[in-house]
Design an enzyme around this catalytic site. Structure first.
Site, PDB file in Angstrom:
ATOM      1  N   TYR A 218      16.166  32.414   2.546  1.00 17.34           N
ATOM      2  CA  TYR A 218      15.067  33.276   3.004  1.00 17.34           C
ATOM      3  C   TYR A 218      15.253  33.656   4.466  1.00 17.34           C
ATOM      4  O   TYR A 218      15.625  32.800   5.289  1.00 17.34           O
ATOM      5  CB  TYR A 218      13.739  32.511   2.923  1.00 17.34           C
ATOM      6  CG  TYR A 218      13.191  32.318   1.517  1.00 17.34           C
ATOM      7  CD1 TYR A 218      12.826  33.405   0.726  1.00 17.34           C
ATOM      8  CD2 TYR A 218      12.997  31.035   1.023  1.00 17.34           C
ATOM      9  CE1 TYR A 218      12.296  33.205  -0.536  1.00 17.34           C
ATOM     10  CE2 TYR A 218      12.463  30.836  -0.248  1.00 17.34           C
ATOM     11  CZ  TYR A 218      12.119  31.928  -1.019  1.00 17.34           C
ATOM     12  OH  TYR A 218      11.589  31.735  -2.268  1.00 17.34           O
TER      13      TYR A 218
ATOM     14  N   LYS B 276       0.859  -1.196   0.000  1.00 15.84           N
ATOM     15  CA  LYS B 276       0.000   0.000   0.000  1.00 15.84           C
ATOM     16  C   LYS B 276       0.895   1.246   0.000  1.00 15.84           C
ATOM     17  O   LYS B 276       2.117   1.141   0.197  1.00 15.84           O
ATOM     18  CB  LYS B 276      -0.915  -0.038   1.219  1.00 15.84           C
ATOM     19  CG  LYS B 276      -0.153   0.060   2.528  1.00 15.84           C
ATOM     20  CD  LYS B 276      -1.042  -0.224   3.734  1.00 15.84           C
ATOM     21  CE  LYS B 276      -0.228  -0.098   5.008  1.00 15.84           C
ATOM     22  NZ  LYS B 276      -0.895  -0.667   6.161  1.00 15.84           N
TER      23      LYS B 276
HETATM   24  C1  LIG Z   1      -0.014  -1.677   6.737  1.00 13.24           C
HETATM   25  C2  LIG Z   1      -0.534  -2.939   7.242  1.00 13.24           C
HETATM   26  C3  LIG Z   1       0.327  -4.015   7.510  1.00 13.24           C
HETATM   27  C4  LIG Z   1       1.834  -3.921   7.395  1.00 13.24           C
HETATM   28  O1  LIG Z   1       2.353  -3.158   8.455  1.00 13.24           O
HETATM   29  P1  LIG Z   1       3.930  -3.002   8.670  1.00 13.24           P
HETATM   30  O2  LIG Z   1       4.039  -2.413  10.021  1.00 13.24           O
HETATM   31  O3  LIG Z   1       4.406  -2.031   7.633  1.00 13.24           O
HETATM   32  O4  LIG Z   1       4.541  -4.322   8.524  1.00 13.24           O
HETATM   33  C5  LIG Z   1      -0.261  -5.203   7.922  1.00 13.24           C
HETATM   34  N1  LIG Z   1      -1.603  -5.317   8.077  1.00 13.24           N
HETATM   35  C6  LIG Z   1      -2.448  -4.288   7.835  1.00 13.24           C
HETATM   36  C7  LIG Z   1      -3.892  -4.480   8.020  1.00 13.24           C
HETATM   37  C8  LIG Z   1      -1.948  -3.069   7.422  1.00 13.24           C
HETATM   38  O5  LIG Z   1      -2.779  -2.064   7.191  1.00 13.24           O
END
Ligand SMILES: *Cc1c(COP(=O)(O)O)cnc(C)c1O
Length: 387
Positions: free
Chosen positions: A279, A35
């Site tokens: 700046y 993601k």
């Molecule tokens: C983002 C996410 C993960 C992965 O998390 P990490 O801490 O990056 O390993 C796993 N499960 C769900 C539901 C997530 O949203």
């Protein structure tokens, strides 16, 4: 030409997955979480690289990300799972393309059943259990209804998994809450398996997989760790202390950063003593200084609060940001680095010679999490895969 480039190291990814697989053992599968544009690494570049390292399952948040994985995968049997948002209108697309998705309410389940009837293929679902995060997930009578729906329309569904998500496994503060969640998961799982039989059980993100062995079950969902970052400083400390209790310092970081973000020196100028740089009046020279301009700014994900604080590498040495970070540029002090010239490489994240700028040193400064810094790297910066 873009003013900076993000390199992705195939060997670093291979190293991280080897480390994780060794830790998890042969029975535990890995779903690679991609993601947020693969945590800033770029879905299109990262997915084939991960497939080459043996990854066959990817998890994303939403249908648009699933489409990008679908279009980037190089193997037809690579599986894709949506953990979060799908529009009802997109469900048919998901079912038609064999995309798996999490179900956390009965409305989605009925919509999936209808989509399955129209398409003539089963909907591949993972039942998400509410176990204490109180965000999404089935519980109580809703869970019973979902189980009944699956049991009474077997042709419409393929039960691919039973899952939940922990509310902060990266901090010991949440220890009791995580324990309670694990217990609640097994209770919910028992109700499901009694009626529907076995399904892949998956609960762990990186932090849980690293810290709570009992959360690994059949599959883990690994995001941040595969990219070479620890979920938190605490997770890393805990891991090191377990293996090196007397803190002899013998344990090297087993993870390697996949990403290296580099740019170049756009201009070098000499500024006399007692002059303000950039700046406003936030930086005053105390001597004759050499100042190099780097064509990267907050527009590119280089946070403005790194003004007068951040560091980059030039000729393998640390150079400090001086003055305010601008939208497209920042300045660094290179007075003590000999013969810095226009066109010289500047490393913003990653290694140069023997030195390294980690995202965590970067994010400690800005008080952001690794996660936030990574995903704020814009998609427009070109990514290239290197060995
Ligand atoms: C983002 C996410 C993960 C992965 O998390 P990490 O801490 O990056 O390993 C796993 N499960 C769900 C539901 C997530 O949203």
């Amino acid at each position: 030409m873009h003013s900076s480039t993000i390199e992705l190291s195939g060997s670093a990814l291979r190293n991280n997955l080897r480390f994780l697989r060794k830790l998890l053992g042969p029975e535990v599968a890995i779903s690679s979480v991609v993601k947020g544009n693969a945590y800033g690494h770029s879905i299109e570049h990262f997915v084939p690289l991960a497939e080459d390292c043996g990854i066959g399952h990817f998890s994303v948040f939403s249908a648009d990300e699933a489409l990008r994985v679908l279009e980037s995968r190089t193997r037809p049997d690579t599986r894709i799972c949506i953990m979060g948002y799908i529009d009802d209108a997109e469900l048919e697309w998901a079912v038609g393309n064999g995309i798996e998705f999490w179900v956390f309410d009965c409305m989605r389940l009925s919509a999936a059943e209808r989509a399955s009837e129209r398409i003539g293929k089963p909907a591949r679902v993972h039942l998400e259990l509410e176990t204490g995060m109180n965000r999404l997930g089935l519980q109580g009578a809703q869970l019973d209804r979902a189980i009944e729906t699956l049991a009474t329309s077997p042709g419409a569904f393929e039960l691919c998994g039973v899952c939940t998500h922990f509310a902060g496994a990266e901090s010991v503060q949440n220890h009791l809450r995580i324990r309670n969640q694990i217990e609640a998961f097994w209770e919910g799982h028992e109700r499901i398996s009694r009626r529907l039989g076995a399904a892949v059980r998956h609960t762990a993100c990186s932090a849980a997989a690293l810290r709570y062995a009992e959360t690994r079950m059949d599959m883990v969902r690994i995001g941040i760790a595969q990219y070479g970052f620890w979920p938190s400083r605490e997770t890393r400390m805990h891991f090191q202390l377990e293996r090196d209790p007397d803190q002899s310092g013998a344990i090297r970081d087993p993870l390697r950063r996949v990403m290296r973000w580099k740019s170049l020196v756009m201009n070098v100028k000499t500024v006399g003593p007692g002059q303000f740089v950039g700046y406003g009046t936030t930086y005053l020279t105390t001597r004759t200084e050499k100042v190099a301009a780097v064509p990267v700014g907050y527009h590119h994900g280089f946070a403005r609060n790194l003004s007068n604080l951040g560091h980059v590498l030039v000729h393998g040495r640390r150079a400090q940001v001086v003055g305010l970070v601008n939208m497209n540029m920042f300045l660094v002090d290179v007075t003590d680095i000999p013969s810095v010239d226009r066109g010289d490489e500047v490393v913003i994240i990653g290694k140069q010679n023997r030195s390294q700028i980690t995202v965590s040193s970067f994010s400690d400064l800005t008080r952001n999490l690794n996660y936030e810094v990574l995903v704020s790297l814009p998609e427009s910066i070109p990514r290239v895969v290197v060995a």
